[in-house]
Design a protein around this motif. Structure first.
Motif, short mmCIF file in Angstrom:
data_model
loop_
_atom_site.label_atom_id
_atom_site.label_comp_id
_atom_site.label_asym_id
_atom_site.label_seq_id
_atom_site.Cartn_x
_atom_site.Cartn_y
_atom_site.Cartn_z
N LYS A 55 14.20 -0.21 -15.40
CA LYS A 55 13.17 -0.73 -16.28
C LYS A 55 12.43 -1.91 -15.68
N SER A 56 12.88 -2.41 -14.55
CA SER A 56 12.20 -3.53 -13.91
C SER A 56 11.56 -3.11 -12.60
N THR A 57 11.23 -1.83 -12.49
CA THR A 57 10.70 -1.30 -11.25
C THR A 57 9.34 -0.64 -11.46
N ILE A 58 8.41 -0.95 -10.57
CA ILE A 58 7.10 -0.29 -10.53
C ILE A 58 6.97 0.39 -9.18
N ARG A 59 6.47 1.61 -9.20
CA ARG A 59 6.26 2.34 -7.93
C ARG A 59 4.77 2.40 -7.62
N LEU A 60 4.43 2.02 -6.39
CA LEU A 60 3.07 2.16 -5.88
C LEU A 60 3.03 3.36 -4.94
N VAL A 61 2.16 4.31 -5.22
CA VAL A 61 1.97 5.48 -4.37
C VAL A 61 0.66 5.30 -3.60
N ILE A 62 0.75 5.23 -2.29
CA ILE A 62 -0.43 5.15 -1.44
C ILE A 62 -0.77 6.58 -1.02
N PHE A 63 -1.85 7.10 -1.61
CA PHE A 63 -2.19 8.52 -1.48
C PHE A 63 -3.30 8.70 -0.43
N LYS A 64 -3.05 9.59 0.50
CA LYS A 64 -4.05 9.89 1.54
C LYS A 64 -4.43 11.36 1.50
N ARG A 65 -5.73 11.59 1.41
CA ARG A 65 -6.24 12.96 1.51
C ARG A 65 -6.66 13.27 2.95
N HIS A 66 -7.34 12.32 3.58
CA HIS A 66 -7.75 12.51 4.98
C HIS A 66 -7.41 11.30 5.84
N ILE A 96 7.27 1.14 -2.74
CA ILE A 96 6.05 1.73 -2.18
C ILE A 96 6.37 3.06 -1.52
N SER A 97 5.59 4.09 -1.89
CA SER A 97 5.72 5.41 -1.30
C SER A 97 4.38 5.82 -0.69
N HIS A 98 4.44 6.49 0.46
CA HIS A 98 3.24 6.98 1.13
C HIS A 98 3.19 8.50 1.02
N ILE A 99 2.09 9.01 0.50
CA ILE A 99 1.90 10.45 0.36
C ILE A 99 0.65 10.86 1.12
N SER A 100 0.79 11.81 2.02
CA SER A 100 -0.36 12.36 2.75
C SER A 100 -0.35 13.88 2.60
N ILE A 101 -1.46 14.43 2.12
CA ILE A 101 -1.50 15.89 1.94
C ILE A 101 -1.60 16.61 3.28
N MET A 102 -1.72 15.83 4.36
CA MET A 102 -1.72 16.44 5.69
C MET A 102 -0.30 16.75 6.16
N GLU A 103 0.70 16.24 5.44
CA GLU A 103 2.09 16.52 5.79
C GLU A 103 2.58 17.75 5.03
N LYS A 104 3.39 18.56 5.67
CA LYS A 104 3.81 19.84 5.10
C LYS A 104 4.60 19.69 3.81
#
Length: 336
Positions: A55-66, A96-104
């Motif tokens: 309950k004391s955690t926030i997640r930041l998703v850094i989203f990359k399309r290109h 912090i999580s990194h998401i790239s749609i270029m990754e399988k």
């Protein structure tokens, strides 16, 4: 047994969910008497640190399309710094999580985040399209989009007032006597650039200045790419406007380098305005006139909005636009 929520404790203690959150996380603004009352109600309901650690955690998703725009630049570093500072001040841990749609495996990663135990999620949506947001459709906790909004969704968003900012920048060029004005845009699409182009066109239309297609130039939104593409443009085009508005400072830096290599004097021959107010603006030659984005404030605002959703439900969905400021330096010539 059903999962214990902040609202359950708030009801038992006869206080607001925000007060419960502040009391449980030992934040300022709660009297000792109310704090003890909240803790007593929480204990009686079976609350422990272990049962509510998420309950004391926030997640930041850094989203990359290109990845052309979202990369390791001072703009995003400052934005994330604002998020981190606000999380610390409010007693929240930031993941912090990194998401790239270029990754399988990006779909599997997002599926895992949909089952995340964090209290809420911030998504850096600079490069995001509506179809990308659908991937987060199973996420159960509040979401706030940062640095973009999606018009066909009802998701809370915090972003730059792009259209008004580019309108102001273009109007400044017009106020300085420029009527031959070009636009240097990104070849990679993001919504921020779409609205900046709209503000540029609106300013020309209001001033009854014709838009010349030959002055609408598309470049890769990296410093090296903008330099390369502008150099190629200059090889085949000798007629230039007296001023350019660039989608961002990174593009402006590359364009300035290409212009100077071709013997074009800035601002004597061509003026230029950027967007973002990155630190390099002070050391370019000439110093770059630009639009200042309040990056840390934008990050802080996004955290506050997410906290409101997490603790109080947040009310109606909000689209919060952060205004900007024109920073006048040396790259625009007064033509009057």
């Amino acid at each position: 047994m059903m999962k214990l929520t902040v609202k359950d404790i708030a009801k038992a203690a006869n206080v607001s969910p925000a007060t419960v959150s502040n009391a449980l996380n030992n934040r300022k603004g709660v009297s000792e008497e109310i704090k003890q009352n909240v803790l007593k109600a929480a204990r009686e309901l079976g609350y422990t640190r272990e049962t509510a650690s998420d309950k004391s955690t926030i997640r930041l998703v850094i989203f990359k399309r290109h990845g052309y725009v979202v990369n390791d630049t001072p703009f995003f570093s400052s934005l994330i710094e604002g998020i981190e500072k606000e999380c610390r001040q409010q007693g929240y841990q930031l993941l912090i999580s990194h998401i790239s749609i270029m990754e399988k495996d990006f779909r599997e990663i997002i599926a895992g985040l949909n089952n995340d135990s964090a209290s809420g999620m911030l998504i850096l949506a600079t490069e995001m399209l509506s179809e990308d947001l659908e991937l987060f459709g199973n996420y159960r906790n509040p979401i706030v989009l940062l640095d973009s909004c999606l018009r066909d969704s009802n998701i809370n968003s915090v972003l730059i007032n792009n259209e008004d900012a580019s309108f102001r920048a273009t109007s400044y060029l017009i106020e300085n006597g420029h009527t031959e004005i070009g636009y240097i845009g990104s070849s990679a699409f993001i919504k921020n650039f779409f609205y900046r182009r709209q503000g540029f066109l609106d300013a020309l239309h209001e001033a009854r200045i014709a838009v010349k297609k030959e002055y609408l130039i598309s470049v890769e939104p990296t410093m090296e790419g903008a330099y390369r593409d502008m150099s190629a443009f200059l090889e085949n085009n000798k007629n230039l406007p007296t001023a350019f508005f660039a989608d961002n400072d990174t593009i402006a830096f590359g364009v300035m380098r290409a212009l100077k290599e071709k013997g074009v004097n800035i601002p004597k021959d061509v003026s230029i305005i950027g967007f973002d107010d990155m630190p390099f603006c002070e050391i370019t030659s000439p110093r770059l006139t630009t639009i200042k984005v309040f990056k840390q404030e934008m990050g802080s605002t996004a955290v506050k909005r997410l906290m409101s959703l997490m603790t109080e439900g947040g009310g109606p969905s909000q689209k919060i636009q952060i205004n900007t400021e024109l920073i006048v330096r040396d790259s625009v010539r007064d033509q009057k």
